[in-house]
Design an enzyme around this catalytic site. Structure first.
Site, short mmCIF file in Angstrom:
data_model
loop_
_atom_site.label_atom_id
_atom_site.label_comp_id
_atom_site.label_asym_id
_atom_site.label_seq_id
_atom_site.Cartn_x
_atom_site.Cartn_y
_atom_site.Cartn_z
N LYS A 45 9.61 -1.54 13.61
CA LYS A 45 9.67 -2.08 12.25
C LYS A 45 9.25 -1.04 11.21
O LYS A 45 9.90 -0.91 10.18
CB LYS A 45 8.79 -3.34 12.13
CG LYS A 45 9.26 -4.50 12.97
CD LYS A 45 8.40 -5.75 12.77
CE LYS A 45 6.95 -5.56 13.10
NZ LYS A 45 6.64 -5.31 14.50
N ARG A 86 4.64 -14.70 10.70
CA ARG A 86 4.45 -14.67 12.15
C ARG A 86 4.40 -16.06 12.78
O ARG A 86 4.38 -16.16 14.00
CB ARG A 86 3.16 -13.92 12.50
CG ARG A 86 3.26 -12.46 12.15
CD ARG A 86 2.09 -11.71 12.68
NE ARG A 86 2.23 -10.30 12.36
CZ ARG A 86 1.54 -9.35 12.92
NH1 ARG A 86 0.66 -9.63 13.84
NH2 ARG A 86 1.73 -8.10 12.57
N ARG A 88 2.20 5.57 20.98
CA ARG A 88 1.74 5.59 19.59
C ARG A 88 0.22 5.68 19.53
O ARG A 88 -0.34 6.34 18.65
CB ARG A 88 2.24 4.34 18.86
CG ARG A 88 1.87 4.28 17.39
CD ARG A 88 2.55 3.14 16.68
NE ARG A 88 1.86 1.89 16.88
CZ ARG A 88 2.25 0.72 16.37
NH1 ARG A 88 3.36 0.65 15.67
NH2 ARG A 88 1.56 -0.37 16.58
N ARG A 102 -5.39 3.99 16.36
CA ARG A 102 -5.59 2.54 16.37
C ARG A 102 -6.03 2.10 17.77
O ARG A 102 -5.30 2.27 18.73
CB ARG A 102 -4.29 1.82 16.00
CG ARG A 102 -3.91 1.97 14.55
CD ARG A 102 -2.61 1.29 14.22
NE ARG A 102 -2.58 -0.10 14.64
CZ ARG A 102 -1.54 -0.90 14.50
NH1 ARG A 102 -0.44 -0.44 13.95
NH2 ARG A 102 -1.59 -2.14 14.90
N ARG A 142 -1.24 -8.82 22.78
CA ARG A 142 -0.54 -8.85 21.49
C ARG A 142 0.92 -9.26 21.68
O ARG A 142 1.47 -10.05 20.89
CB ARG A 142 -0.60 -7.48 20.81
CG ARG A 142 -1.97 -7.16 20.25
CD ARG A 142 -2.12 -5.70 19.86
NE ARG A 142 -1.17 -5.28 18.86
CZ ARG A 142 -0.80 -4.01 18.68
NH1 ARG A 142 -1.30 -3.05 19.45
NH2 ARG A 142 0.06 -3.69 17.74
#
Length: 188
Positions: free
Chosen positions: A14, A89, A128, A134, A146
């Protein structure tokens, strides 16, 4: 005004695709993840509450997110449109977003759903996590949670917009430029 939702699980691309969409259509990017991370960086009360939930792989309460979205809409009334990234969401959020946009005389034109299988998502997020800093991208168990949270709570949002004939699925694997071409076709 063009209002679209870029939809997909964590790691679907995204962020990458939203940059290309913003450049092409001159839209304002509304990423709830970015808004929340900004609040966390600033150490605000909202940010600390959001951080606690996000570190557990949970979603931030709807009223908090809707309030942040409304503020951004008010700040950018002359925009060519908005791209909603990571929001809504839940169906409740989708209904709230539709109502909020209607109060401005606007609506969502299209929801573009990036579809990527779970194992590819896991690999992308772990990769990532090596550079993002993160913590939620560095823990396989948390990533799986998640993805499960997305599949359980978020997938019904696609059905909500599908019922309005606004949902278009786009394969989220392959070359970035090919995915973007499919997205521009979906936008019309």
């Amino acid at each position: 005004m063009l209002n679209l939702i870029l939809f997909g699980p964590p790691g679907a691309g995204k962020g990458t695709q939203s940059e290309k969409i913003i450049a092409q259509y001159k839209l304002i990017h509304l990423s709830t993840g970015d808004l929340l991370r900004s609040q966390i960086q600033q150490g605000t009360e909202l940010g600390m509450k959001a951080k606690t939930l996000m570190d557990q792989g949970l979603l931030v309460p709807d009223e908090v997110v809707i309030g942040m979205i409304d503020s951004k809409l008010q700040e950018n009334r002359q925009a060519a449109g908005f791209i909603f990234d990571g929001f809504p969401r839940t169906v409740k959020q989708a209904e709230a977003l539709d109502a909020l946009l209607a109060s401005y005389g606007e609506s969502i034109q299209v929801m573009v759903g990036l579809e990527v299988d779970n194992e590819e998502l896991l690999a992308r997020l772990l990769n990532r996590g090596k550079t993002s800093g993160r913590p939620d991208d560095q823990n396989e168990e948390l990533i799986r949670k998640r993805i499960q949270e997305y599949n359980t709570k978020t997938t019904p949002v696609a059905d909500f917009y599908r019922s309005q004939e606004k949902y278009v699925a786009v394969k989220g694997t392959g070359e970035i430029s090919e995915i973007f071409q499919s997205i521009t076709e979906a936008i019309g």
